[in-house]
Design an enzyme around this catalytic site. Structure first.
Site, PDB file in Angstrom:
ATOM      1  N   LYS A 173       0.850  -1.197   0.000  1.00  0.00           N
ATOM      2  CA  LYS A 173       0.000   0.000   0.000  1.00  0.00           C
ATOM      3  C   LYS A 173       0.883   1.245   0.000  1.00  0.00           C
ATOM      4  O   LYS A 173       1.430   1.641   1.036  1.00  0.00           O
ATOM      5  CB  LYS A 173      -0.914   0.041   1.230  1.00  0.00           C
ATOM      6  CG  LYS A 173      -1.988   1.131   1.136  1.00  0.00           C
ATOM      7  CD  LYS A 173      -2.404   1.692   2.469  1.00  0.00           C
ATOM      8  CE  LYS A 173      -1.652   2.917   2.878  1.00  0.00           C
ATOM      9  NZ  LYS A 173      -1.824   4.105   1.982  1.00  0.00           N
ATOM     10  N   GLY A 226       6.385   6.108   8.373  1.00  0.00           N
ATOM     11  CA  GLY A 226       5.474   7.245   8.402  1.00  0.00           C
ATOM     12  C   GLY A 226       5.593   7.993   9.711  1.00  0.00           C
ATOM     13  O   GLY A 226       6.654   8.022  10.341  1.00  0.00           O
ATOM     14  N   GLN A 229       2.617   9.213  15.237  1.00  0.00           N
ATOM     15  CA  GLN A 229       1.241   8.973  15.684  1.00  0.00           C
ATOM     16  C   GLN A 229       0.651   7.731  15.015  1.00  0.00           C
ATOM     17  O   GLN A 229       0.061   6.876  15.684  1.00  0.00           O
ATOM     18  CB  GLN A 229       0.372  10.200  15.378  1.00  0.00           C
ATOM     19  CG  GLN A 229       0.728  11.435  16.172  1.00  0.00           C
ATOM     20  CD  GLN A 229       1.943  12.189  15.616  1.00  0.00           C
ATOM     21  OE1 GLN A 229       2.466  11.852  14.552  1.00  0.00           O
ATOM     22  NE2 GLN A 229       2.386  13.197  16.343  1.00  0.00           N
ATOM     23  N   GLY A 231       2.379   5.325  13.588  1.00  0.00           N
ATOM     24  CA  GLY A 231       3.184   4.173  14.000  1.00  0.00           C
ATOM     25  C   GLY A 231       2.716   3.578  15.308  1.00  0.00           C
ATOM     26  O   GLY A 231       2.658   2.351  15.475  1.00  0.00           O
ATOM     27  N   GLU A 250       9.325   2.593  11.130  1.00  0.00           N
ATOM     28  CA  GLU A 250      10.272   3.689  10.944  1.00  0.00           C
ATOM     29  C   GLU A 250       9.458   4.981  10.965  1.00  0.00           C
ATOM     30  O   GLU A 250       8.567   5.164  10.127  1.00  0.00           O
ATOM     31  CB  GLU A 250      11.031   3.553   9.622  1.00  0.00           C
ATOM     32  CG  GLU A 250      12.072   2.446   9.628  1.00  0.00           C
ATOM     33  CD  GLU A 250      13.175   2.657  10.654  1.00  0.00           C
ATOM     34  OE1 GLU A 250      13.368   3.826  11.094  1.00  0.00           O
ATOM     35  OE2 GLU A 250      13.831   1.682  11.029  1.00  0.00           O
ATOM     36  N   CYS A 284      13.045  12.100   6.851  1.00  0.00           N
ATOM     37  CA  CYS A 284      13.061  11.827   8.289  1.00  0.00           C
ATOM     38  C   CYS A 284      14.467  11.967   8.850  1.00  0.00           C
ATOM     39  O   CYS A 284      14.646  12.092  10.062  1.00  0.00           O
ATOM     40  CB  CYS A 284      12.488  10.451   8.583  1.00  0.00           C
ATOM     41  SG  CYS A 284      13.305   9.108   7.709  1.00  0.00           S
ATOM     42  N   GLN A 331       0.982  19.903   3.459  1.00  0.00           N
ATOM     43  CA  GLN A 331       2.328  19.971   4.009  1.00  0.00           C
ATOM     44  C   GLN A 331       2.829  21.412   4.025  1.00  0.00           C
ATOM     45  O   GLN A 331       3.506  21.836   4.978  1.00  0.00           O
ATOM     46  CB  GLN A 331       3.275  19.084   3.203  1.00  0.00           C
ATOM     47  CG  GLN A 331       4.684  19.003   3.778  1.00  0.00           C
ATOM     48  CD  GLN A 331       4.719  18.411   5.176  1.00  0.00           C
ATOM     49  OE1 GLN A 331       4.139  17.365   5.434  1.00  0.00           O
ATOM     50  NE2 GLN A 331       5.408  19.088   6.095  1.00  0.00           N
ATOM     51  N   GLU A 383       8.815  17.347  14.770  1.00  0.00           N
ATOM     52  CA  GLU A 383       9.212  17.190  13.375  1.00  0.00           C
ATOM     53  C   GLU A 383       8.324  18.046  12.477  1.00  0.00           C
ATOM     54  O   GLU A 383       7.102  17.921  12.491  1.00  0.00           O
ATOM     55  CB  GLU A 383       9.122  15.720  12.948  1.00  0.00           C
ATOM     56  CG  GLU A 383       9.670  15.479  11.562  1.00  0.00           C
ATOM     57  CD  GLU A 383       9.696  14.015  11.183  1.00  0.00           C
ATOM     58  OE1 GLU A 383      10.680  13.576  10.566  1.00  0.00           O
ATOM     59  OE2 GLU A 383       8.721  13.305  11.506  1.00  0.00           O
TER      60      GLU A 383
END
Length: 482
Positions: A173, A226, A229, A231, A250, A284, A331, A383
């Site tokens: 996905k 991703g 939250q 994760g 990750e 990241c 974003q 982040e």
């Protein structure tokens, strides 16, 4: 006319139940393509196909897997300019960055082609007389893969390649923002000779496709890249599922780059600009905290400012562009919101942070540099995932190291110094999974492990030989010869 691309399930290209439109962030009037959107039922068909195909693929020979992965690698590398242009067009990183990412994907498949031939076990003597002990590795089963938009071909490659290498079947996905690269990669995999059902592509939302992968009992493992939250939600779902799923996460980073008084100023500035702003800061591993000791602070800020003035921000496909657009409006709004937060907190917006107009409508943001920041500010704790960095002044190396480690994240870190003493000490004491000396924090070879500590990662490392820890399970077998 815009091409309509399909999902790939059980060896066939099939229509979805809706459409995802892929928009070029360098030119919002340009539709890259339209892609079939899967629902829960279609995702369940993909899982069923993967489950049915798994037993035979799990027992395929290393040569079969080597041949398939090699074929994938060869085609990716042969088409790197074409695929790199597609990637840059849909994601917004510059054309050279896009081509480089595609090349890396090809190299990853080549590496894991070789790993298919190197999977060996152990045989030893038991502590009990007359018994033999064998330790072998076997594939885990159906693996669900949920990948992000910022590396739309490299991250899928470093998940899919080891999964196939070790005999697993895959339901992939990709992020809905970047289905074009995922579709192109899936077409190449479909032509590789891998049996029907071993690899499946389902484009769709996390709330539908992702949730179905998490809830389905036939999915044995989830590999996710991703946000923190999401994760955490995935971890909880995997633990509560019946049977429990293996999972690999990750997530985010708030990566420090320490610049010491003895650093080569030119090297430090190039390292900081590359780490903070290339790929539009949408990594990241980006260097979003620049921790600079007092003796070099003012010279570093001045040199950094001059270097930033020379950065070209424009259409990702144009020659000579250093920084492409932000990936989408959402974003961009987040980046602007954090710039406002930084100013409200008392940091000084030293340079940049302005919206830019170019020939085509796009999400163009001038890279932003804050000074007079502290490590307690939100712009230094959270982040942002955009071209925004802050400079934090430190008294000396000891304080810089303490600030560097004062974060909930632990993905990557870096230091610029000409001192072997400080470089060695920092490598040992930095609380990060990956540490760079006089190099950008973003950038890890494809044959070594990728991952971090604390809130950045959970589970086995990705990439390199360490990938086998996630994509295989260990079996211990005893034999009594009689």
């Amino acid at each position: 006319m815009t091409a309509h691309q399909k999902n790939f399930i059980a060896g066939e290209w099939v229509d979805g139940t809706g459409i995802t439109r892929d928009i070029n962030p360098s030119n919002t009037a340009d539709v890259v393509g339209e892609y079939a959107k899967a629902d829960k039922a279609q995702t369940e068909k993909a899982i069923a196909a993967a489950k049915a195909a798994f037993p035979a693929w799990a027992r395929s020979t290393p040569q079969e897997r080597f041949d398939a992965l090699t074929k994938i690698s060869v085609e990716i590398l042969a088409r790197k300019e074409e695929l790199g242009r597609l990637l840059a067009r849909e994601e917004g990183k510059t054309l050279p960055e896009g081509i480089g990412e595609v090349a890396r994907a090809g190299q990853i498949f080549a590496f894991f082609a070789g790993e298919a031939l190197r999977l060996i076990g152990e045989k030893g003597a038991s502590v009990r007389p007359g018994l033999d002990v064998e330790i072998t590795r076997e594939p885990v089963g159906v693996v669900g893969m949920i990948t992000p938009w910022n590396f739309p071909i490299a991250i899928p490659a470093w998940k899919i390649a080891p999964a196939l290498c070790y005999g697993n079947s895959v339901v992939f996905k990709p992020a809905e923002l970047v289905p074009g690269s995922a579709h192109a990669l899936s077409e190449i995999i479909a032509r590789s000779g891998i049996p029907a059902g071993v690899f499946n592509l389902v484009v769709g939302s996390g709330s539908v496709v992702g949730q179905t992968l998490l809830e389905h009992p036939d999915v044995a493992a989830i590999s996710f890249t991703g946000s923190v939250q999401t994760g955490r939600k995935i971890a909880q779902a995997c633990v509560l599922s019946n049977p429990m799923k293996k999972f690999q996460l990750e997530m985010g980073g708030k990566n420090p780059l320490v610049v010491l008084d003895d650093a080569d100023l030119k090297v430090a500035v190039e390292v900081a600009v590359n780490g903070a702003y290339f790929s539009t800061g949408q990594r990241c591993t980006a260097s979003s905290r620049l921790i600079v000791t007092a003796g070099i602070h003012d010279r570093f800020v001045a040199a950094m400012t001059e270097r930033m003035k020379g950065l070209s921000v424009d259409d990702a496909l144009k020659s000579g562009v250093h920084v492409g657009p932000v990936v989408d409006q959402s974003q961009l709004d987040q980046d602007l919101r954090y710039i406002k937060i930084g100013q409200d907190e008392g940091a000084r917006l030293h340079w940049g942070g302005e919206l830019l107009n170019r020939e085509t409508p796009g999400f163009y943001l001038q890279p932003a540099l804050f000074t007079e920041a502290t490590n307690t500010m939100r712009i230094a704790r959270e982040e942002i995932f955009g071209p925004v960095a802050c400079v934090i002044r430190a008294k000396d190396y000891e304080e810089a190291l303490a600030i560097s480690n004062d974060t909930e994240f632990g993905l990557a870190s870096g230091i610029c110094t000409t001192s072997l003493k400080y470089a060695s000490h920092y490598k040992r004491n930095s609380e990060a999974g990956m540490v760079m000396v006089n190099l950008p924090t973003a950038g890890v070879d494809y044959h070594v492990p990728f991952g971090g500590r604390k809130g950045s990662s959970y589970g086995a490392r990705e990439q390199g030989a360490y990938a086998r820890e996630f994509y295989t399970t260990v079996k211990t077998a005893y034999t009594y010869p009689g």
